[in-house]
Design a protein around this motif. Structure first.
Motif, PDB file in Angstrom:
ATOM      1  N   ALA A 134      -6.549  -5.477  -2.455  1.00  0.00           N
ATOM      2  CA  ALA A 134      -6.750  -4.359  -3.381  1.00  0.00           C
ATOM      3  C   ALA A 134      -8.220  -4.271  -3.807  1.00  0.00           C
ATOM      4  O   ALA A 134      -8.793  -3.174  -3.884  1.00  0.00           O
ATOM      5  CB  ALA A 134      -5.852  -4.529  -4.596  1.00  0.00           C
ATOM      6  N   ALA A 155      -6.010  -0.467  -8.527  1.00  0.00           N
ATOM      7  CA  ALA A 155      -7.297  -0.517  -7.835  1.00  0.00           C
ATOM      8  C   ALA A 155      -7.676   0.854  -7.304  1.00  0.00           C
ATOM      9  O   ALA A 155      -8.834   1.285  -7.418  1.00  0.00           O
ATOM     10  CB  ALA A 155      -7.232  -1.535  -6.697  1.00  0.00           C
ATOM     11  N   GLU A 156      -6.718   1.560  -6.726  1.00  0.00           N
ATOM     12  CA  GLU A 156      -7.005   2.892  -6.197  1.00  0.00           C
ATOM     13  C   GLU A 156      -7.290   3.888  -7.321  1.00  0.00           C
ATOM     14  O   GLU A 156      -8.013   4.865  -7.120  1.00  0.00           O
ATOM     15  CB  GLU A 156      -5.833   3.364  -5.339  1.00  0.00           C
ATOM     16  N   ALA A 179       2.127   1.696  -3.425  1.00  0.00           N
ATOM     17  CA  ALA A 179       1.099   2.204  -4.345  1.00  0.00           C
ATOM     18  C   ALA A 179       0.941   3.706  -4.199  1.00  0.00           C
ATOM     19  O   ALA A 179       0.744   4.424  -5.191  1.00  0.00           O
ATOM     20  CB  ALA A 179      -0.232   1.490  -4.068  1.00  0.00           C
ATOM     21  N   VAL A 188       0.828  -1.211   0.000  1.00  0.00           N
ATOM     22  CA  VAL A 188       0.000   0.000   0.000  1.00  0.00           C
ATOM     23  C   VAL A 188       0.861   1.259   0.000  1.00  0.00           C
ATOM     24  O   VAL A 188       0.609   2.184  -0.789  1.00  0.00           O
ATOM     25  CB  VAL A 188      -0.981  -0.024   1.185  1.00  0.00           C
ATOM     26  N   HIS A 211      -2.446  -2.705  -6.276  1.00  0.00           N
ATOM     27  CA  HIS A 211      -3.033  -1.716  -5.369  1.00  0.00           C
ATOM     28  C   HIS A 211      -3.153  -0.353  -6.051  1.00  0.00           C
ATOM     29  O   HIS A 211      -4.172   0.334  -5.892  1.00  0.00           O
ATOM     30  CB  HIS A 211      -2.188  -1.598  -4.109  1.00  0.00           C
TER      31      HIS A 211
END
Length: 472
Positions: free
Chosen positions: A302, A273-274, A238, A235, A270
Motif C-alpha cells: 500500500a 493509502a489510495e 479497496a 486491492v 490499501h
C-alpha cells in the motif's frame, strides 16, 4: 522447472547464458567447436530465470548464423523420448523460438524441423505459432490432418479443439484450415471456431467468481473470505470500498486498518493509502511492526502505491530500517525522490548489492533511481550489476543508468550492448555508442538492414546514420 545454473560471468558460457553482447563477440573469437558447444548448451537448457519476460531466441539465432551452426543438437533435443514425458513448454520453447528466427533468415533446415515437430512433438502448439509467422500457406495447409488428428472426433475432443482454437496465440493456421473444402478439416475447424466464440460470449455475459455485497462490512467479509481461500484480493477490495464507502464510514475503515481481521485490515490499508488519508502512514508503520506477515506485506504494498509528497517525506525517515518497509522506502525515493535523496539511494543500492548480490529484486528500482537522479558515484556499482546479473532485463536497466552516470559508457559497455539479447538494451547502445569504433559502424549498418530487428532499435540506428547525419 528448476532454476538454471548460471556459469561465472567471465566464461564464454556465462556470457552467453546472460545474453551479453560480449558473449557473441567472444564466441566469434573462440574455437568454433567450443563456441557451438556453449551455444547448444544455452538453447537446450534455457538459462533464463523468467523465460516469459527475457529475450534470448533472436540473440542465439543470430549466433547460429554467424557460426554456421548445425541444428543436429536441437533436433536431438526435440525428438528425444523425454519430449513426451516432460511436456513443460519451458523445456522446448527456447529451441522452437530459435528455429523460428532461423527460418525467417532463410534456414530451410529450421523450417523443416519446425514442421516435423508440429506434427509429432508434445509442444506442437508453440511450433505451430512459429510457423504461423514464417511458413507459406501451402506448408501450413499440409499440417492440418496431423494437427487435427490430435483431437478425437468425440464431444470431449471437439470441446478441446474449440478451446485450443479460441486460445491460439497465432490464428492464421486455423483460418487457413477453416477454408479447406474437406469435411474432416474445414467443416470441423469452422464448427470449433463457432463453439469457441460462443463460449467466450457466455463467459463475458456470466462472469464467475465471488463478488462482495454493497456495504463496507460486506467488502471486509469478502476480503476475509479471500484470505481464508489463500487469495490476495486486497486491492480489488479497496476499489470496492471506494465505490461503497462514504465520509461516515471513515472511522470504521480506520479502525479496521488499525486492528481488524487480516483481510479487512489489508483492504482498509490499501483504501486509505489510495485516498491519501493523513493517518495511513502511521497505520502502515504499525502494521509492519506488529501485524502478521500477510498484513505487513499488504502495508508495504500500500505504501509503494502512494504518490504524494507525504509518502516521500516519510520514506526519508524509514529508509534506514532493516526490514521490508526500509527497502520499500528506498524504492520510493529512487522513483519519486529529489536530488537531495541521491545519497540515500546510493547507500541503499550499495547495501542491496552487498547483502543480496547482483540479482536482488530491489535493484530494479534502485538502478533506475541512480540513473534518474544522475548519481555519478553509483557508476562502479552499476558496472558490477551490469557484469554479474543473470537477468538480461536488469542488465538493460543498468545500461540505461550508466548512460546517464558514466562518461565511459559510450566507448565501453555501449559497444557490446549493440549485440545484447534485449532490444531495449540495443536501442540504448544505438543511441550512445561511440561511432569512432569500427565495430560500431559496421554493427549499426547490420542492425539497420536486418528485417528481424525491432523497429525501435532501427529508429535509434537511423538517428545516428540518417541522411542528415555525418557519415560513419
Amino acid at each position: 522447472m528448476f532454476d538454471p545454473v548460471i556459469a561465472p560471468s567471465g566464461t564464454l558460457l556465462g556470457l552467453l547464458q546472460r545474453g551479453r553482447g560480449d558473449g557473441t563477440l567472444h564466441a566469434l573469437a573462440a574455437p568454433r567447436a567450443e563456441a557451438l558447444a556453449a551455444l547448444n548448451h544455452c538453447v537446450l537448457n534455457d538459462p533464463r530465470h523468467d523465460w516469459q519476460a527475457e529475450n534470448r531466441s533472436l540473440y542465439y539465432a543470430r549466433l547460429y548464423l554467424d557460426l554456421h551452426g548445425s541444428l543436429q543438437e536441437i533436433e536431438r533435443h526435440l525428438c528425444d523420448t523425454d519430449d513426451h514425458l516432460d511436456t513443460d513448454e519451458a523445456r522446448t520453447g527456447l529451441a522452437l523460438a530459435v528455429l523460428g528466427h532461423l527460418a525467417s533468415y532463410g534456414r530451410g533446415d529450421a523450417l523443416s524441423l519446425l514442421r516435423r515437430y508440429a506434427t509429432n512433438g508434445a509442444n506442437w502448439a508453440w511450433a505451430l505459432d512459429e510457423l504461423a509467422l514464417r511458413d507459406n500457406d501451402s506448408g501450413l495447409r499440409a499440417l492440418a490432418p496431423a494437427v487435427l488428428a490430435r483431437f478425437p472426433a468425440t464431444p470431449e475432443g471437439n470441446a478441446e479443439l474449440a478451446t485450443t482454437i479460441r486460445d491460439a496465440f497465432e490464428p492464421r493456421p486455423w483460418r487457413l484450415w477453416a477454408e479447406d473444402g474437406r469435411e474432416a478439416i474445414g467443416a470441423r475447424v469452422r464448427a470449433a471456431q463457432e463453439a469457441g466464440s460462443f463460449d467466450r460470449w457466455q463467459r463475458q455475459l456470466r462472469p464467475t467468481g465471488p463478488r462482495p455485497g454493497w456495504s463496507v462490512q460486506a467488502v471486509f467479509d469478502w476480503a476475509d473470505q479471500a484470505v481464508e481461500r489463500g487469495s490476495a484480493l486486497h486491492v480489488p477490495a479497496a476499489r470496492c470500498l471506494s465505490a461503497v464507502a462514504g465520509p461516515e464510514d471513515r472511522p470504521a475503515i480506520v479502525e479496521a486498518a488499525r486492528q481488524g481481521s487480516e483481510g479487512a485490515r489489508c483492504a482498509a490499508l490499501h483504501y486509505l493509502a489510495e485516498s491519501c488519508d493523513p493517518v495511513v502512514l502511521d497505520l502502515i508503520e504499525a502494521a509492519v511492526s506488529g501485524g502478521s506477515r500477510t498484513v505487513a506485506d499488504a502495508a508495504v504494498a500500500a505504501f509503494e502505491r502512494m504518490c504524494g509528497d507525504e509518502a516521500v517525506d516519510r520514506a526519508r525517515g524509514w529508509v534506514h530500517r532493516p526490514d521490508a518497509l526500509g527497502a520499500s522506502a528506498a524504492g520510493v525515493l529512487a522513483c519519486r525522490g529529489s536530488a537531495k535523496d541521491a545519497t540515500l539511494v546510493l547507500g541503499a543500492l550499495r547495501e542491496a548489492v552487498r547483502a543480496d548480490g547482483p540479482d536482488a529484486p530491489l535493484l530494479w528500482t534502485l538502478v533506475d533511481g541512480a540513473g534518474r537522479l544522475g548519481i555519478g558515484c553509483a557508476a562502479p556499482v552499476l558496472r558490477h550489476v551490469y557484469r554479474e546479473t543473470a537477468s538480461s532485463q536488469l542488465r538493460g536497466r543498468a545500461a540505461r543508468a550508466l548512460a546517464a552516470t558514466d562518461s565511459s559508457f559510450r566507448t565501453g559497455f555501449a559497444v557490446e550492448c549493440l549485440w545484447d539479447c534485449e532490444e531495449t538494451t540495443r536501442e540504448v547502445a544505438a543511441l550512445h555508442a561511440e561511432t569512432g569504433d569500427v565495430r560500431v559502424a559496421e554493427r549499426l549498418r547490420r542492425l539497420a538492414a536486418d528485417p528481424a530487428e525491432e523497429a525501435e532499435v532501427q529508429t535509434a540506428v537511423r538517428s545516428r546514420i540518417g541522411p542528415d547525419m555525418p557519415a560513419i
